[in-house]
Design a protein around this motif. Structure first.
Motif, short mmCIF file in Angstrom:
data_model
loop_
_atom_site.label_atom_id
_atom_site.label_comp_id
_atom_site.label_asym_id
_atom_site.label_seq_id
_atom_site.Cartn_x
_atom_site.Cartn_y
_atom_site.Cartn_z
N TYR A 95 34.93 38.40 37.10
CA TYR A 95 33.57 38.86 36.79
C TYR A 95 32.94 38.03 35.68
O TYR A 95 31.76 37.70 35.74
CB TYR A 95 33.57 40.34 36.41
CG TYR A 95 33.36 41.25 37.59
CD1 TYR A 95 32.14 41.29 38.26
CD2 TYR A 95 34.37 42.09 38.03
CE1 TYR A 95 31.95 42.12 39.34
CE2 TYR A 95 34.19 42.93 39.12
CZ TYR A 95 32.97 42.94 39.76
OH TYR A 95 32.79 43.77 40.85
N GLN A 96 33.71 37.68 34.67
CA GLN A 96 33.16 36.91 33.56
C GLN A 96 32.72 35.51 34.01
O GLN A 96 31.66 35.04 33.62
CB GLN A 96 34.17 36.79 32.42
CG GLN A 96 34.34 38.07 31.63
CD GLN A 96 33.19 38.31 30.65
OE1 GLN A 96 32.04 38.01 30.90
NE2 GLN A 96 33.53 38.87 29.51
N SER A 134 37.26 55.25 42.27
CA SER A 134 35.82 55.50 42.30
C SER A 134 35.03 54.27 41.85
O SER A 134 34.04 53.88 42.49
CB SER A 134 35.50 56.70 41.39
OG SER A 134 34.11 56.92 41.34
N LEU A 135 35.46 53.67 40.77
CA LEU A 135 34.79 52.48 40.25
C LEU A 135 34.76 51.37 41.29
O LEU A 135 33.71 50.80 41.61
CB LEU A 135 35.51 52.02 38.98
CG LEU A 135 34.86 50.90 38.17
CD1 LEU A 135 33.64 51.43 37.43
CD2 LEU A 135 35.87 50.33 37.18
N LEU A 136 35.93 51.06 41.84
CA LEU A 136 36.03 49.96 42.80
C LEU A 136 35.33 50.27 44.11
O LEU A 136 34.72 49.38 44.71
CB LEU A 136 37.51 49.62 43.04
CG LEU A 136 38.25 49.07 41.83
CD1 LEU A 136 39.73 48.90 42.13
CD2 LEU A 136 37.65 47.77 41.34
N THR A 183 27.09 44.64 33.36
CA THR A 183 27.48 46.07 33.35
C THR A 183 28.89 46.23 33.89
O THR A 183 29.71 46.96 33.31
CB THR A 183 26.48 46.90 34.18
OG1 THR A 183 25.19 46.78 33.58
CG2 THR A 183 26.89 48.36 34.25
N LYS A 184 29.19 45.54 34.98
CA LYS A 184 30.52 45.65 35.58
C LYS A 184 31.60 45.07 34.65
O LYS A 184 32.71 45.63 34.58
CB LYS A 184 30.54 44.99 36.95
CG LYS A 184 29.81 45.81 38.02
CD LYS A 184 29.78 45.11 39.35
CE LYS A 184 29.26 45.98 40.47
NZ LYS A 184 27.91 46.47 40.33
N ASP A 243 31.66 45.21 31.46
CA ASP A 243 31.92 46.25 30.47
C ASP A 243 32.71 47.41 31.07
O ASP A 243 33.65 47.92 30.47
CB ASP A 243 30.60 46.74 29.87
CG ASP A 243 30.81 47.60 28.65
OD1 ASP A 243 31.48 47.15 27.71
OD2 ASP A 243 30.30 48.74 28.65
N GLU A 244 32.34 47.81 32.27
CA GLU A 244 33.04 48.93 32.92
C GLU A 244 34.49 48.60 33.23
O GLU A 244 35.38 49.44 33.04
CB GLU A 244 32.30 49.33 34.21
CG GLU A 244 30.96 49.99 33.96
CD GLU A 244 30.14 50.20 35.21
OE1 GLU A 244 29.16 50.97 35.13
OE2 GLU A 244 30.44 49.61 36.27
N VAL A 245 34.75 47.39 33.70
CA VAL A 245 36.13 47.00 34.00
C VAL A 245 36.95 46.94 32.71
O VAL A 245 38.07 47.44 32.66
CB VAL A 245 36.18 45.66 34.77
CG1 VAL A 245 37.60 45.14 34.89
CG2 VAL A 245 35.56 45.81 36.17
N ALA A 246 36.39 46.35 31.66
CA ALA A 246 37.10 46.29 30.38
C ALA A 246 37.40 47.69 29.85
O ALA A 246 38.51 47.96 29.37
CB ALA A 246 36.29 45.49 29.37
N GLU A 247 36.44 48.58 29.97
CA GLU A 247 36.66 49.95 29.49
C GLU A 247 37.67 50.70 30.35
O GLU A 247 38.43 51.53 29.85
CB GLU A 247 35.33 50.70 29.41
CG GLU A 247 34.48 50.19 28.26
CD GLU A 247 33.13 50.87 28.14
OE1 GLU A 247 32.75 51.66 29.03
OE2 GLU A 247 32.44 50.60 27.13
#
Length: 154
Positions: free
Chosen positions: A25-26, A133-135, A60-61, A63-67
């Motif tokens: 993602y990065q 859910s995220l994925l 946004t993704k 940040d969500e993946v890191a969290e």
């Protein structure tokens, strides 16, 4: 069991996979920033806006993946040298024409979708509903993006 009630070994394996996803993602985020900044040609206005929307979503993704990694008890990678080493998506430089940019984005989504489907199955087996859910949300959104981008360059 870890603090959120998941098997520690399964959570650790998910953290590894999610950290690899984070790296992808990065790199994609930075590629799309480059598309946005450097796009030229007759489709400039529409693609400039599209790429801004895309990189905002990718940020946004990230940040969500890191969290999620932190929630599972891991520590997300946070260096570009690590991202470059662990990403299947490669840096794209010097790209400025619309078709090349959109094709690069499509290729990157293909990489992400493959990774996310594998992680989704792994998370389901670990009963990790948060990661599932995220994925699942990411996959649904990106499949639609692939359809629309493919129609754009057809």
């Amino acid at each position: 069991m870890n603090r959120i009630g998941l098997d520690e070994h399964a959570a650790s394996q998910l953290v590894e996979g999610l950290d690899e996803l984070l790296a992808n993602y990065q790199i994609l985020y930075q590629n799309v920033r480059g598309y946005h900044w450097n796009i030229r040609g007759d489709k400039f206005f529409e693609l400039h806006v599209k790429f801004e929307t895309t990189y905002t979503d990718l940020l946004t993704k990230v940040d969500e993946v890191a969290e999620r990694i932190l929630t599972l008890g891991g520590t997300p990678s946070h260096s570009y040298s690590s991202y470059l080493k662990n990403s299947g998506i490669k840096e794209q430089t010097g790209v400025h024409d619309g078709i090349t940019c959109v094709t690069g984005l499509l290729d990157s989504y293909k990489t992400l979708l493959k990774m996310q489907r594998a992680l989704l199955a792994q998370a389901a087996e670990a009963n990790d509903e948060g990661t599932v859910s995220l994925l699942s949300d990411y996959i649904g959104f990106q499949e639609k993006e692939v359809w629309m981008l493919s129609a754009y360059i057809a």
